[in-house]
Design an enzyme around this catalytic site. Sequence first.
Site, PDB file in Angstrom:
ATOM      1  N   GLY A  82      -1.608   1.261  -5.335  1.00  0.00           N
ATOM      2  CA  GLY A  82      -1.842   2.293  -4.708  1.00  0.00           C
ATOM      3  C   GLY A  82      -0.313   3.191  -4.438  1.00  0.00           C
ATOM      4  O   GLY A  82      -0.201   4.580  -4.745  1.00  0.00           O
ATOM      5  N   SER A  83       0.792   2.451  -4.960  1.00  0.00           N
ATOM      6  CA  SER A  83       2.059   2.896  -5.136  1.00  0.00           C
ATOM      7  C   SER A  83       2.158   3.510  -6.927  1.00  0.00           C
ATOM      8  O   SER A  83       2.891   4.234  -6.623  1.00  0.00           O
ATOM      9  CB  SER A  83       3.326   1.900  -4.978  1.00  0.00           C
ATOM     10  OG  SER A  83       2.996   1.611  -3.555  1.00  0.00           O
ATOM     11  N   CYS A  98      12.543  -7.378   7.768  1.00  0.00           N
ATOM     12  CA  CYS A  98      13.268  -8.930   7.748  1.00  0.00           C
ATOM     13  C   CYS A  98      13.012  -9.352   6.282  1.00  0.00           C
ATOM     14  O   CYS A  98      13.543 -10.308   5.681  1.00  0.00           O
ATOM     15  CB  CYS A  98      11.862  -9.485   8.630  1.00  0.00           C
ATOM     16  SG  CYS A  98      10.454 -10.130   8.487  1.00  0.00           S
ATOM     17  N   THR A 101      -4.992  -1.515 -21.813  1.00  0.00           N
ATOM     18  CA  THR A 101      -6.239  -1.785 -21.633  1.00  0.00           C
ATOM     19  C   THR A 101      -6.480  -2.496 -20.205  1.00  0.00           C
ATOM     20  O   THR A 101      -5.663  -3.063 -19.527  1.00  0.00           O
ATOM     21  CB  THR A 101      -6.437  -3.388 -22.309  1.00  0.00           C
ATOM     22  OG1 THR A 101      -5.772  -3.002 -23.544  1.00  0.00           O
ATOM     23  CG2 THR A 101      -7.683  -3.670 -22.348  1.00  0.00           C
ATOM     24  N   ASN A 157       0.974   3.092   7.810  1.00  0.00           N
ATOM     25  CA  ASN A 157       0.372   2.070   7.667  1.00  0.00           C
ATOM     26  C   ASN A 157       1.122   0.936   8.796  1.00  0.00           C
ATOM     27  O   ASN A 157       0.694   0.278   8.715  1.00  0.00           O
ATOM     28  CB  ASN A 157       1.056   1.089   5.992  1.00  0.00           C
ATOM     29  CG  ASN A 157       2.281   2.018   6.435  1.00  0.00           C
ATOM     30  OD1 ASN A 157       2.675   3.242   6.289  1.00  0.00           O
ATOM     31  ND2 ASN A 157       3.268   0.756   6.217  1.00  0.00           N
TER      32      ASN A 157
END
Length: 398
Positions: free
Chosen positions: A73-74, A327, A240, A154
């Site tokens: 997704g990034s 964290c 590929t 998210n």
Amino acid sequence: MLKTRIYLDNAATTKVSDKVLEAMLPYLKEGYGNPSSIYTLGREAAIAVNNARKQVADALGCEENEVYFTSCGSESDNWAIKGTAKLMAAKGKKHIITSVFEHHAVLHPLKALEKEGYEVTYLPVYENGVVKAEDVANAIRPDTALVTIMYANNEIGTIQPIAEIGAICKEKGVIFHTDAVQAIGNVHINVKEQNIDMLSLSGHKIHAQKGCGVLYINKKYRLPNLIDGGAQERNRRAGTENVPAIVGLGVALTEATANIDSKNAKLKPLQDKIYDAVMKIDRVHLNGDRERRMASNLNFSFEGVEGESLLLQLDLQGIAASSGSACTSGSLDPSHVLLSIGLPHEIAHGSLRISMSEYTTEEEVDALLQVLPEIIAKLRSMSPLWEHIIKGETFKIK
């Protein structure tokens, strides 16, 4: 190695489903051909990739030639944002609109573009964690190149008015991108009906393998190539293809989008049960809108509790969850998402994200609810700030 017995961090990643793994296995062993090769083994791999592309197109309501496979997704977010910026800069448009609580895969590329002379408007999300469509409309200018608003957050799970924003962008002639990584498989999406020009998703949020994503690009727009060096993905992204992962993503997306209603029907009662029980704890806050959120997500903040300590205590009980505290990033700053909805630092530090999947059971929820109040009480008894909090004394976390 210790095995987590209860997994409630499905917004981070999900396990590969049996159906997905079964579909992938032949292409990890016998069907290992390169899709660019012309002999039978290669052609069979190419057919598998094309079949997965059709599955994605059917699930999103777009055409097959509008589907591009990426690594995650990034990557999809970066290609959509940077590619559109470059495309529209040639037309004199260098203004972009987004929200303050986007994923860093959106915010960081935008910060990079600002250094190159682009101007970015960051819209507020208010206390309920929802972008107002009218704010988008008011922010659009003659030089606006792109609007990029996530479909569902998210961290706090709030769902944005994507169809309304899409309609506004269409009327104004502005390209509209949405990061749907969290939303896919949780809400019904049709890119044409909702006027979405570009959409990012990732397989590992819907029980496919990590390392495979999709960018849908409306065929009206030809973005600059993401990677040069080969003819893959219609000459737009060289390299590929990861055939097993692509095959798995196609199966996972088909299954996820077909089962949205049944999944939500199962998870909504579990969500309500968690909410009702947790809100009985003293000085707890639900983060984000109560109703306009995915059924799989709940995010709470507990005053007088550090999120990192809470996660470790849950882990000792065999429960995996997440926190809004950064964290794992090396930062002591709380989540930008929680700050964006108006939480003060000291409360944002004590957050807990519970994210479920269709595999989550009521027994697992009961186990969480049994230990959570005890853990909160234990951590507060150890906190030097708790006594000040219950007395109403003000303090600041440095």
